[in-house]
Design a protein around this motif. Structure first.
Motif, PDB file in Angstrom:
ATOM      1  N   ILE A   1       0.847  -1.200   0.000  1.00  0.00           N
ATOM      2  CA  ILE A   1       0.000   0.000   0.000  1.00  0.00           C
ATOM      3  C   ILE A   1       0.878   1.243   0.000  1.00  0.00           C
ATOM      4  CG2 ILE A   1      -1.726   1.294   1.322  1.00  0.00           C
ATOM      5  CD1 ILE A   1      -2.820  -1.203  -0.034  1.00  0.00           C
ATOM      6  N   CYS A   2       1.967   1.193   0.741  1.00  0.00           N
ATOM      7  CA  CYS A   2       2.908   2.322   0.765  1.00  0.00           C
ATOM      8  C   CYS A   2       3.453   2.580  -0.638  1.00  0.00           C
ATOM      9  CB  CYS A   2       4.063   2.054   1.728  1.00  0.00           C
ATOM     10  SG  CYS A   2       3.562   1.886   3.434  1.00  0.00           S
ATOM     11  N   ALA A   3       3.839   1.502  -1.327  1.00  0.00           N
ATOM     12  CA  ALA A   3       4.361   1.649  -2.688  1.00  0.00           C
ATOM     13  C   ALA A   3       3.311   2.241  -3.617  1.00  0.00           C
ATOM     14  CB  ALA A   3       4.850   0.298  -3.210  1.00  0.00           C
ATOM     15  N   LEU A   4       2.075   1.779  -3.490  1.00  0.00           N
ATOM     16  CA  LEU A   4       0.987   2.318  -4.309  1.00  0.00           C
ATOM     17  C   LEU A   4       0.774   3.807  -4.019  1.00  0.00           C
ATOM     18  CD1 LEU A   4      -1.365   1.793  -6.296  1.00  0.00           C
ATOM     19  CD2 LEU A   4      -2.770   1.315  -4.296  1.00  0.00           C
ATOM     20  N   LEU A   5       0.818   4.191  -2.743  1.00  0.00           N
ATOM     21  CA  LEU A   5       0.653   5.601  -2.382  1.00  0.00           C
ATOM     22  C   LEU A   5       1.793   6.456  -2.929  1.00  0.00           C
ATOM     23  CD1 LEU A   5      -0.615   5.288   1.299  1.00  0.00           C
ATOM     24  CD2 LEU A   5      -1.933   6.006  -0.697  1.00  0.00           C
ATOM     25  N   VAL A   6       3.004   5.926  -2.928  1.00  0.00           N
ATOM     26  CA  VAL A   6       4.148   6.664  -3.483  1.00  0.00           C
ATOM     27  C   VAL A   6       3.955   6.861  -4.987  1.00  0.00           C
ATOM     28  CG1 VAL A   6       6.611   6.498  -4.014  1.00  0.00           C
ATOM     29  CG2 VAL A   6       5.805   6.038  -1.700  1.00  0.00           C
ATOM     30  N   VAL A   7       3.551   5.801  -5.680  1.00  0.00           N
ATOM     31  CA  VAL A   7       3.329   5.913  -7.131  1.00  0.00           C
ATOM     32  C   VAL A   7       2.240   6.943  -7.421  1.00  0.00           C
ATOM     33  CG1 VAL A   7       2.474   4.656  -9.165  1.00  0.00           C
ATOM     34  CG2 VAL A   7       4.186   3.613  -7.673  1.00  0.00           C
ATOM     35  N   LEU A   8       1.124   6.879  -6.676  1.00  0.00           N
ATOM     36  CA  LEU A   8       0.047   7.851  -6.886  1.00  0.00           C
ATOM     37  C   LEU A   8       0.507   9.270  -6.556  1.00  0.00           C
ATOM     38  CD1 LEU A   8      -3.074   5.960  -5.492  1.00  0.00           C
ATOM     39  CD2 LEU A   8      -2.605   6.581  -7.858  1.00  0.00           C
ATOM     40  N   GLY A   9       1.249   9.424  -5.468  1.00  0.00           N
ATOM     41  CA  GLY A   9       1.742  10.753  -5.086  1.00  0.00           C
ATOM     42  C   GLY A   9       2.656  11.343  -6.146  1.00  0.00           C
ATOM     43  N   VAL A  10       3.568  10.525  -6.649  1.00  0.00           N
ATOM     44  CA  VAL A  10       4.491  11.002  -7.702  1.00  0.00           C
ATOM     45  C   VAL A  10       3.711  11.334  -8.968  1.00  0.00           C
ATOM     46  CG1 VAL A  10       6.373  10.268  -9.221  1.00  0.00           C
ATOM     47  CG2 VAL A  10       6.516   9.854  -6.756  1.00  0.00           C
ATOM     48  N   LEU A  11       2.736  10.511  -9.318  1.00  0.00           N
ATOM     49  CA  LEU A  11       1.917  10.773 -10.506  1.00  0.00           C
ATOM     50  C   LEU A  11       1.149  12.091 -10.363  1.00  0.00           C
ATOM     51  CD1 LEU A  11       0.794   9.716 -13.227  1.00  0.00           C
ATOM     52  CD2 LEU A  11      -1.026   8.640 -11.907  1.00  0.00           C
ATOM     53  N   VAL A  12       0.531  12.296  -9.209  1.00  0.00           N
ATOM     54  CA  VAL A  12      -0.230  13.530  -8.984  1.00  0.00           C
ATOM     55  C   VAL A  12       0.705  14.743  -9.024  1.00  0.00           C
ATOM     56  CG1 VAL A  12      -1.573  14.810  -7.271  1.00  0.00           C
ATOM     57  CG2 VAL A  12      -2.115  12.435  -7.740  1.00  0.00           C
ATOM     58  N   LEU A  13       1.852  14.641  -8.376  1.00  0.00           N
ATOM     59  CA  LEU A  13       2.796  15.773  -8.382  1.00  0.00           C
ATOM     60  C   LEU A  13       3.334  16.046  -9.785  1.00  0.00           C
ATOM     61  CD1 LEU A  13       4.808  15.221  -5.084  1.00  0.00           C
ATOM     62  CD2 LEU A  13       3.252  17.100  -5.615  1.00  0.00           C
ATOM     63  N   THR A  14       3.632  14.994 -10.520  1.00  0.00           N
ATOM     64  CA  THR A  14       4.124  15.174 -11.887  1.00  0.00           C
ATOM     65  C   THR A  14       3.081  15.873 -12.754  1.00  0.00           C
ATOM     66  OG1 THR A  14       5.456  13.180 -11.670  1.00  0.00           O
ATOM     67  CG2 THR A  14       5.048  13.963 -13.893  1.00  0.00           C
ATOM     68  N   ASP A  15       1.846  15.425 -12.649  1.00  0.00           N
ATOM     69  CA  ASP A  15       0.775  16.070 -13.425  1.00  0.00           C
ATOM     70  C   ASP A  15       0.533  17.496 -12.958  1.00  0.00           C
ATOM     71  OD1 ASP A  15       0.402  13.924 -15.059  1.00  0.00           O
ATOM     72  OD2 ASP A  15      -1.425  13.200 -14.092  1.00  0.00           O
ATOM     73  N   ALA A  16       0.623  17.728 -11.660  1.00  0.00           N
ATOM     74  CA  ALA A  16       0.392  19.071 -11.128  1.00  0.00           C
ATOM     75  C   ALA A  16       1.452  20.045 -11.625  1.00  0.00           C
ATOM     76  CB  ALA A  16       0.376  19.050  -9.608  1.00  0.00           C
ATOM     77  N   LEU A  17       2.681  19.592 -11.690  1.00  0.00           N
ATOM     78  CA  LEU A  17       3.747  20.481 -12.134  1.00  0.00           C
ATOM     79  C   LEU A  17       3.694  20.753 -13.630  1.00  0.00           C
ATOM     80  CD1 LEU A  17       6.648  19.103  -9.923  1.00  0.00           C
ATOM     81  CD2 LEU A  17       5.326  21.205  -9.611  1.00  0.00           C
ATOM     82  N   ARG A  18       2.951  19.934 -14.357  1.00  0.00           N
ATOM     83  CA  ARG A  18       2.794  20.152 -15.806  1.00  0.00           C
ATOM     84  C   ARG A  18       1.623  21.082 -16.139  1.00  0.00           C
ATOM     85  NH1 ARG A  18       3.626  14.069 -18.172  1.00  0.00           N
ATOM     86  NH2 ARG A  18       5.797  13.885 -17.616  1.00  0.00           N
ATOM     87  N   ILE A  19       0.853  21.489 -15.143  1.00  0.00           N
ATOM     88  CA  ILE A  19      -0.268  22.391 -15.394  1.00  0.00           C
ATOM     89  C   ILE A  19       0.303  23.733 -15.844  1.00  0.00           C
ATOM     90  CG2 ILE A  19      -2.189  23.665 -14.344  1.00  0.00           C
ATOM     91  CD1 ILE A  19      -2.589  21.319 -12.454  1.00  0.00           C
ATOM     92  N   PRO A  20      -0.156  24.244 -16.977  1.00  0.00           N
ATOM     93  CA  PRO A  20       0.368  25.525 -17.456  1.00  0.00           C
ATOM     94  C   PRO A  20       0.044  26.659 -16.482  1.00  0.00           C
ATOM     95  CG  PRO A  20      -1.093  24.507 -19.094  1.00  0.00           C
ATOM     96  CD  PRO A  20      -1.140  23.667 -17.876  1.00  0.00           C
ATOM     97  N   THR A  21       0.936  27.600 -16.396  1.00  0.00           N
ATOM     98  CA  THR A  21       0.733  28.720 -15.471  1.00  0.00           C
ATOM     99  C   THR A  21      -0.091  29.845 -16.091  1.00  0.00           C
ATOM    100  OG1 THR A  21       2.845  29.651 -16.170  1.00  0.00           O
ATOM    101  CG2 THR A  21       2.848  28.253 -14.201  1.00  0.00           C
ATOM    102  N   ASP A  22      -0.473  29.693 -17.341  1.00  0.00           N
ATOM    103  CA  ASP A  22      -1.232  30.763 -17.992  1.00  0.00           C
ATOM    104  C   ASP A  22      -2.743  30.633 -17.787  1.00  0.00           C
ATOM    105  OD1 ASP A  22      -1.441  28.505 -19.513  1.00  0.00           O
ATOM    106  OD2 ASP A  22      -1.182  29.504 -21.439  1.00  0.00           O
TER     107      ASP A  22
END
Length: 172
Positions: A21-42
């Motif tokens: 479960i910890c590994a799954l949470l890490v994968v989801l957290g990294v995925l969410v952060l990666t997608d969040a950082l790709r959100i355009p600032t405009d």
């Protein structure tokens, strides 16, 4: 089997299965952060909080929970076994029900763009009812169609969230 043959890395992981479960949470957290950082600032910002704030918070919290859970598990913490009186812990998993529910969900995902939400949602609702044991061949499809149309109308017309209407779009 002796106690010596039961020890080893495989048994160590089995006793600490919560680490999965910890590994799954890490994968989801990294995925969410990666997608969040790709959100355009405009994006148009309507207040002090931009569109990246909530996804970054959620991703960070997922990583924090994964770390805290891993620390607890590695220190010997264990999840409590289910104690419900209507749960038979010795019974095997009901994979047929799980697969039927997955099939209904996947059918909805595949069909929603083709036939629209009212029809694909009715298939999802009826499939879920069937998978969970309801076998009324007249009532179940009618309730599923009603729920699907009601959900479509609420989201599309009242909440302003456009759902694909498919061929029924001209009717509503």
């Amino acid at each position: 089997m002796t106690s010596e043959t039961k020890t080893g890395p495989r048994n160590w992981l089995r006793e600490r299965s919560e680490l999965g479960i910890c590994a799954l949470l890490v994968v989801l957290g990294v995925l969410v952060l990666t997608d969040a950082l790709r959100i355009p600032t405009d994006f148009a910002q309507r207040g002090p909080v931009g569109p990246k704030a909530v996804p970054i918070l959620v991703g960070s919290l997922l990583l924090l929970v994964a770390a805290l859970l891993a620390r607890d598990v590695l220190r010997g913490g264990r999840g409590e076994a289910e104690g419900g009186e209507d749960v038979d812990l010795s019974a095997p998993a009901d994979w047929r029900t799980v697969l039927l529910l997955c099939g209904a969900f996947l059918a909805n995902a595949v069909l929603i763009g083709v036939v629209g939400f009212p029809i694909s949602g009715a298939i999802l609702f009826w499939g879920a009812a069937y998978a969970l044991g309801s076998r009324n061949l007249v009532r179940d499809p009618l309730i599923a169609a009603g729920l699907s149309i009601l959900t479509f109308l609420v989201f599309n017309n009242l909440l302003g969230v456009p759902l694909p209407g498919g061929p029924l779009m001209e009717v509503f």
